[in-house]
Enzyme design. Structure first.
Site, PDB file in Angstrom:
ATOM      1  CG  HIS A   1      11.334   5.250  -6.916  1.00 30.12           C
ATOM      2  ND1 HIS A   1      10.865   5.161  -8.204  1.00 30.12           N
ATOM      3  CD2 HIS A   1      12.567   5.826  -7.010  1.00 30.12           C
ATOM      4  CE1 HIS A   1      11.763   5.655  -9.044  1.00 30.12           C
ATOM      5  NE2 HIS A   1      12.812   6.059  -8.344  1.00 30.12           N
TER       6      HIS A   1
ATOM      7  CG  ASP B   1      14.837   7.538 -11.008  1.00 29.63           C
ATOM      8  OD1 ASP B   1      15.714   8.289 -11.467  1.00 29.63           O
ATOM      9  OD2 ASP B   1      14.712   7.297  -9.786  1.00 29.63           O
TER      10      ASP B   1
ATOM     11  CB  SER C   1      10.171   2.141  -8.734  1.00 34.54           C
ATOM     12  OG  SER C   1       9.054   2.890  -8.334  1.00 34.54           O
ATOM     13  CB  THR C   2       6.089  -0.371  -9.059  1.00 34.76           C
ATOM     14  OG1 THR C   2       5.767   1.008  -8.945  1.00 34.76           O
ATOM     15  CG2 THR C   2       4.851  -1.215  -8.811  1.00 34.76           C
TER      16      THR C   2
ATOM     17  CG  MET D   1       5.000   2.283 -12.240  1.00 38.11           C
ATOM     18  SD  MET D   1       3.457   3.069 -11.697  1.00 38.11           S
ATOM     19  CE  MET D   1       3.939   3.721 -10.102  1.00 38.11           C
TER      20      MET D   1
END
Length: 399
Positions: A243, A339, A215-216, A336
């Site tokens: 993401h 998940d 993600s991030t 973040m």
């Protein structure tokens, strides 16, 4: 109109306490007003300035001294991508989040911004009148500001030397507490250090697939990782969930193909899953794998968000168990939230293995930290060591 409040810290450094100061830079008065209201409603952040152009931001950055800047790409006088390096030159630790509409051009610019030092990006909805799009934008933006700002605070606290004790007879000023991170800006990682967390043995089964979730900070981490995975990609399929919204995943797949020098593309519903290819979950769709006769195929769906994400990592991880059982190696990179942790638990329970990126090399140690603290990881490694370990595992070294 510009609104700014003077900071009380030395320009070029970040405060260790108090609300995160956020500078909003966007030529749309509607967007500026919307973001400013959202920030103003949070207890741990405040609007340091609301500016119309990149030029205003560059000229006022030293006076405003924000912790975080939300920077639009398309603006008059000086656009976001041109303002970015100038802002970082004046305040090297500024957290910059690029904001752009979902066009191919802006997606390309956002990727370039990451290479120039931006911390992250966020897609703006085409219309703020669409409630669901505005809600997602609101949630994602506030979370990015909070988590990336908190990471900045922790880094600043570590870099700050302790206060020297006063000598006898010296004039004493007021004693000011210097916490490691603001209580108003909660840490984004679990309390345990990745260097002391326990790990479990790697599976004795030879992995037949590589699954990656991120993600991030993920785009940069993925580029670094896939560049080292040529031998693995030749032998097994590699499936990635990052993401990311539509259009952005199209660009990411192209970058992954160039970096890995292997075929990489957004996955297509119903296509066969074969060794030698990288399959990337397309923005706005969950990616799973299913049986298709004697073969394995991609299954995309438009179901509800999972862990506030779409695509999400957990659906990919859990679906792979029905296909490969315990012959799965999964990697959870920076991001973040949590998940991938539940799917990782299921993979381990089926006999597979999980590797998590360590805290020090993660932009945000949410996803890998959740997996690490759940005790499901066979290794918790710096990003620059993950590729070598993955290659060894697929070559038969399961130590």
């Amino acid at each position: 109109m510009s609104v700014a409040f003077a900071g009380n810290s030395t320009p070029g450094s970040s405060r260790e306490a108090g609300p995160l100061r956020v500078m909003v830079v966007d030529d749309s008065v509607v967007i500026r007003g919307l973001i400013s209201r959202w920030i103003g409603a949070e207890h741990d952040m405040e609007v340091a300035a609301s500016l119309r152009t990149g030029l205003e931001a560059v000229n006022q950055i030293e006076r405003i001294n924000p912790d975080v800047a939300v920077l639009d790409i398309e603006m008059p006088e000086l656009d976001g991508i041109s303002a970015l390096p100038q802002l970082l030159a004046k305040k090297r630790d500024l957290v910059i989040i690029m904001a752009s509409t979902l066009t191919r051009r802006n997606a390309e610019i956002s990727f370039k911004a990451l290479s120039l030092g931006a911390a992250d990006y966020i897609p703006k909805p085409e219309s703020t009148r669409e409630a669901s799009a505005a809600d997602i934008f609101h949630h994602d933006l506030i979370q990015k500001i909070r988590h990336l700002g908190a990471r900045l605070r922790r880094k600043a606290a570590v870099a700050s030397p302790p206060l020297a004790p006063a000598s006898p007879g010296a004039t004493r000023g007021p004693v000011v507490a210097r916490p490691a991170a603001s209580a108003a800006a909660p840490a984004v990682h679990a309390p345990s250090s990745s260097s002391v967390l326990s790990t479990r043995p790697f599976s004795t089964q030879a992995p037949k697939v590589l699954l990656i979730g991120s993600s991030t900070g993920g785009p940069q981490a993925l580029m670094a990782l896939v560049a080292e995975l040529g031998p693995v990609i030749d032998r097994v399929p590699v499936l990635i969930t990052q993401h990311m919204p539509p259009t952005f995943t199209t660009i990411l797949a192209e970058h992954l193909a160039r970096t890995s020098r292997k075929p990489a593309a957004e996955a297509v519903d119903g296509e066969p899953v074969k060794p030698g290819r990288i399959y990337l979950a397309p923005g706005g769709k969950h990616m799973r794998v299913v049986r298709s006769g004697a073969d394995v195929a991609i299954a995309l769906d438009d179901g509800p968000a999972v862990n506030f994400c779409k695509p999400a990592v957990d659906p990919l991880f859990t679906s792979a168990i029905d296909i490969w059982h315990g012959a799965i190696l999964s990697v959870i990179l920076t991001g973040m939230g949590s998940d991938g942790m539940r799917g990782g638990k299921d993979i381990v329970a089926a006999g597979g293995s999980v590797i998590a990126q360590d805290e020090a090399s993660s932009v945000v140690w949410g996803m890998p930290g959740a997996a690490a603290n759940a005790g499901i990881c066979a290794a918790i490694l710096p990003l620059n060591q993950i590729g070598a370990r993955v290659n060894r595992l697929f070559a038969g070294d399961r130590s």
